[in-house]
Design a protein around this motif. Structure first.
Motif, PDB file in Angstrom:
ATOM      1  N   THR A 233      -6.742  -5.548   1.873  1.00  0.00           N
ATOM      2  CA  THR A 233      -7.047  -6.092   3.195  1.00  0.00           C
ATOM      3  C   THR A 233      -5.928  -7.035   3.613  1.00  0.00           C
ATOM      4  O   THR A 233      -5.121  -7.475   2.769  1.00  0.00           O
ATOM      5  N   PRO A 234      -5.857  -7.373   4.896  1.00  0.00           N
ATOM      6  CA  PRO A 234      -4.835  -8.340   5.322  1.00  0.00           C
ATOM      7  C   PRO A 234      -4.900  -9.651   4.535  1.00  0.00           C
ATOM      8  O   PRO A 234      -3.864 -10.215   4.164  1.00  0.00           O
ATOM      9  N   SER A 235      -6.098 -10.123   4.250  1.00  0.00           N
ATOM     10  CA  SER A 235      -6.199 -11.396   3.524  1.00  0.00           C
ATOM     11  C   SER A 235      -5.702 -11.265   2.088  1.00  0.00           C
ATOM     12  O   SER A 235      -5.016 -12.163   1.574  1.00  0.00           O
ATOM     13  N   SER A 236      -6.009 -10.139   1.418  1.00  0.00           N
ATOM     14  CA  SER A 236      -5.534  -9.971   0.036  1.00  0.00           C
ATOM     15  C   SER A 236      -4.023  -9.777  -0.004  1.00  0.00           C
ATOM     16  O   SER A 236      -3.342 -10.256  -0.918  1.00  0.00           O
ATOM     17  N   ILE A 237      -3.481  -9.076   0.991  1.00  0.00           N
ATOM     18  CA  ILE A 237      -2.032  -8.882   1.065  1.00  0.00           C
ATOM     19  C   ILE A 237      -1.335 -10.215   1.308  1.00  0.00           C
ATOM     20  O   ILE A 237      -0.322 -10.534   0.667  1.00  0.00           O
ATOM     21  N   ALA A 238      -1.869 -11.006   2.227  1.00  0.00           N
ATOM     22  CA  ALA A 238      -1.272 -12.312   2.529  1.00  0.00           C
ATOM     23  C   ALA A 238      -1.312 -13.214   1.299  1.00  0.00           C
ATOM     24  O   ALA A 238      -0.323 -13.893   0.979  1.00  0.00           O
ATOM     25  N   ALA A 239      -2.446 -13.219   0.591  1.00  0.00           N
ATOM     26  CA  ALA A 239      -2.564 -14.070  -0.598  1.00  0.00           C
ATOM     27  C   ALA A 239      -1.568 -13.653  -1.671  1.00  0.00           C
ATOM     28  O   ALA A 239      -0.954 -14.518  -2.324  1.00  0.00           O
ATOM     29  N   GLU A 240      -1.388 -12.352  -1.854  1.00  0.00           N
ATOM     30  CA  GLU A 240      -0.455 -11.856  -2.868  1.00  0.00           C
ATOM     31  C   GLU A 240       0.971 -12.307  -2.580  1.00  0.00           C
ATOM     32  O   GLU A 240       1.759 -12.531  -3.508  1.00  0.00           O
ATOM     33  N   HIS A 242       1.744 -15.063  -0.725  1.00  0.00           N
ATOM     34  CA  HIS A 242       1.766 -16.514  -0.500  1.00  0.00           C
ATOM     35  C   HIS A 242       2.124 -16.863   0.946  1.00  0.00           C
ATOM     36  O   HIS A 242       2.927 -17.760   1.222  1.00  0.00           O
ATOM     37  N   ILE A 243       1.514 -16.126   1.868  1.00  0.00           N
ATOM     38  CA  ILE A 243       1.681 -16.421   3.289  1.00  0.00           C
ATOM     39  C   ILE A 243       0.299 -16.431   3.932  1.00  0.00           C
ATOM     40  O   ILE A 243      -0.677 -15.984   3.343  1.00  0.00           O
ATOM     41  N   SER A 244       0.220 -16.951   5.142  1.00  0.00           N
ATOM     42  CA  SER A 244      -1.057 -16.953   5.851  1.00  0.00           C
ATOM     43  C   SER A 244      -1.326 -15.583   6.459  1.00  0.00           C
ATOM     44  O   SER A 244      -0.397 -14.806   6.717  1.00  0.00           O
ATOM     45  N   THR A 245      -2.591 -15.302   6.697  1.00  0.00           N
ATOM     46  CA  THR A 245      -2.953 -14.031   7.315  1.00  0.00           C
ATOM     47  C   THR A 245      -2.371 -13.938   8.723  1.00  0.00           C
ATOM     48  O   THR A 245      -1.937 -12.863   9.158  1.00  0.00           O
ATOM     49  N   SER A 246      -2.343 -15.044   9.433  1.00  0.00           N
ATOM     50  CA  SER A 246      -1.795 -15.029  10.791  1.00  0.00           C
ATOM     51  C   SER A 246      -0.301 -14.690  10.772  1.00  0.00           C
ATOM     52  O   SER A 246       0.190 -13.961  11.642  1.00  0.00           O
ATOM     53  N   TYR A 247       0.431 -15.199   9.763  1.00  0.00           N
ATOM     54  CA  TYR A 247       1.856 -14.875   9.676  1.00  0.00           C
ATOM     55  C   TYR A 247       2.061 -13.400   9.321  1.00  0.00           C
ATOM     56  O   TYR A 247       2.965 -12.731   9.841  1.00  0.00           O
ATOM     57  N   VAL A 259      -1.493  -4.578  10.905  1.00  0.00           N
ATOM     58  CA  VAL A 259      -1.609  -4.326   9.467  1.00  0.00           C
ATOM     59  C   VAL A 259      -2.612  -3.203   9.212  1.00  0.00           C
ATOM     60  O   VAL A 259      -2.345  -2.257   8.461  1.00  0.00           O
ATOM     61  N   ALA A 260      -3.759  -3.293   9.858  1.00  0.00           N
ATOM     62  CA  ALA A 260      -4.804  -2.288   9.642  1.00  0.00           C
ATOM     63  C   ALA A 260      -4.343  -0.900  10.084  1.00  0.00           C
ATOM     64  O   ALA A 260      -4.599   0.095   9.392  1.00  0.00           O
ATOM     65  N   ALA A 261      -3.645  -0.819  11.219  1.00  0.00           N
ATOM     66  CA  ALA A 261      -3.167   0.480  11.704  1.00  0.00           C
ATOM     67  C   ALA A 261      -2.139   1.066  10.754  1.00  0.00           C
ATOM     68  O   ALA A 261      -2.109   2.278  10.520  1.00  0.00           O
ATOM     69  N   TRP A 262      -1.270   0.226  10.203  1.00  0.00           N
ATOM     70  CA  TRP A 262      -0.231   0.711   9.279  1.00  0.00           C
ATOM     71  C   TRP A 262      -0.875   1.258   8.004  1.00  0.00           C
ATOM     72  O   TRP A 262      -0.513   2.329   7.514  1.00  0.00           O
ATOM     73  N   ILE A 263      -1.857   0.517   7.464  1.00  0.00           N
ATOM     74  CA  ILE A 263      -2.557   0.973   6.256  1.00  0.00           C
ATOM     75  C   ILE A 263      -3.305   2.275   6.547  1.00  0.00           C
ATOM     76  O   ILE A 263      -3.261   3.225   5.752  1.00  0.00           O
TER      77      ILE A 263
END
Length: 324
Positions: A233-240, A242-247, A259-263
Motif C-alpha cells: 500500500t502507499p503507506s507501507s511503501i512510504a514507511a519502507e 522513510h518518507i511520508s505518504t504525502s511525499y 501510486v495506486a494506478a501504477w500498482i
C-alpha cells in the motif's frame, strides 16, 4: 529455450557482410552510421534474445565506429536505454556532455535519443548488452544526461549484479522456456532501475531533483519486486523508504499517475502475462487474479475489461487457442 535470432558473418558473402551488419544493427538497435577498416571482409556475430519489452544481445565484431547523428535520431528513435557489458576489447564513447573510455568489465550506458560516437578499437570486441524502453525507466532529459556515459564498473556493487545476470543468461538459454522471456525482462528492468538510482545518488552535492528521481526509481523497483504482497500500500511503501505518504504521492504525481494506478497497471500486466502462459493454463483465473492482488473475481474482471477491452477468460482463450 528463449526466442532468439543469430547472425554470423560467414553466412553472408564477403562483399555483403558489412552492409548486412549495418542493416542488422539498424533493425535490432537503431539506425547508425558505421565505419570500419575491415569493411571489405567484415567478421562479426550477434545473438539476440527476445524478452518481451526488453532485448538482450551478445555480439563479437571487428573494430568499428558507431555514429548516431541528430538526423538519424529524427528519422527513427526507438527511445531506449542501451547497456553493454564489455567482455573483451576497449573503446571510447563521445557525447556532447562527456567522453568515457571503456575496458573489460566496464558497463557502457547509452541512449538512442542522444547523438554519440562510439569507437571500438579491439579486434575482436565482445559485448553482452540489453536495451530497455525509456517508458519503463522514465528520466527527465537533464537526469538522463547524468546516466548516459557514466563510468560504471561491473566488478562490484550494482554493476556486478547486472553483469552476472546478463552473463549467465546469455551463456545458456536451454533451461528457459519462451514464456520465461517477459519475466526475465522484468527482472532486468528492476536491476537497471536500481543501477540508475545508484548512479544518481553517487555524485557529491547533487541537486534535489536528482535525488528525487533516484528515489522514484528505487521505489518503482521496490513495487515491482513486491507486487505479490497483498499488504503493498502507499503507506507501507512510504514507511519502507522513510518518507511520508504525502511525499510519495507527490513523487508519482510528477510521473502523471498515482501510486495506486501504477500498482494496478503493473498487476494487470502481470496477470495478463500469466493468462497467456501455456505453462499456467491449468491455473484457475481467480487464482491468478488473487496472486496479483485482485481477491474479488468480479472486480478483477471489470478492471481487466476496462484496461484491455475483453474479459480475462476471453483473453486467455484468444491467446492460447486462437478463438473466443
Amino acid at each position: 529455450m528463449l526466442d532468439e535470432m543469430v547472425f554470423r558473418s560467414e553466412d553472408v558473402p564477403a562483399s555483403d557482410r558489412f552492409d548486412y551488419w549495418v542493416d542488422l544493427l539498424g533493425r535490432t538497435h537503431a539506425p547508425m552510421e558505421l565505419r570500419s577498416d575491415c569493411a571489405d571482409d567484415f567478421q562479426a556475430s550477434q545473438r539476440v534474445l527476445d524478452l518481451g519489452a526488453v532485448t538482450v544481445w551478445s555480439a563479437t565484431f571487428q573494430p568499428l565506429v558507431f555514429r548516431r547523428t541528430p538526423e538519424l535520431i529524427r528519422q527513427s528513435d526507438p527511445e531506449a536505454y542501451h547497456l553493454s557489458l564489455i567482455v573483451r576489447g576497449a573503446g571510447v564513447g563521445v557525447w556532447r556532455h562527456r567522453e568515457t573510455e571503456y575496458k573489460p568489465n566496464d558497463l557502457f550506458i547509452n541512449s538512442s535519443s542522444l547523438p554519440n560516437d562510439v569507437h571500438s578499437t579491439s579486434d575482436p570486441a565482445q559485448t553482452v548488452a540489453l536495451e530497455v524502453p525509456k517508458a519503463l525507466l522514465p528520466l527527465p532529459r537533464d537526469t538522463a544526461g547524468r546516466i548516459v556515459g557514466a563510468p560504471v564498473s561491473a566488478r562490484d556493487g550494482m554493476g556486478a549484479l547486472l553483469a552476472r545476470v546478463l552473463t549467465q543468461l546469455t551463456a545458456d538459454t536451454t533451461t528457459f522456456h519462451p514464456c520465461d522471456g517477459p519475466r526475465l525482462g522484468a527482472v532486468l528492468t528492476d536491476l537497471v532501475a536500481a543501477l540508475f538510482a545508484h548512479i544518481l545518488e553517487a555524485g557529491p552535492c547533487l541537486p534535489p531533483e536528482t535525488h528525487r528521481r533516484a528515489l522514484a526509481l528505487r521505489i518503482q523497483a521496490f513495487i515491482r519486486e513486491h507486487l505479490h504482497d497483498p499488504h503493498l500500500t502507499p503507506s507501507s511503501i512510504a514507511a519502507e523508504h522513510h518518507i511520508s505518504t504525502s511525499y510519495l504521492h507527490r513523487l508519482f504525481r510528477d510521473e502523471d499517475t498515482t501510486v495506486a494506478a501504477w500498482i494496478r497497471r503493473l498487476r494487470l500486466e502481470a496477470a495478463r502475462r500469466d493468462l497467456t502462459d501455456p505453462a499456467l493454463h491449468a491455473i484457475p483465473i481467480h487464482a491468478i487474479a488473487t496472486r496479483w492482488g485482485f481477491p474479488r473475481a468480479a472486480d478483477f474482471s471489470r478492471t481487466f475489461r476496462a484496461a484491455y477491452g475483453t474479459t480475462p477468460r476471453g483473453h486467455r482463450h484468444q491467446s492460447l487457442y486462437g478463438h473466443e
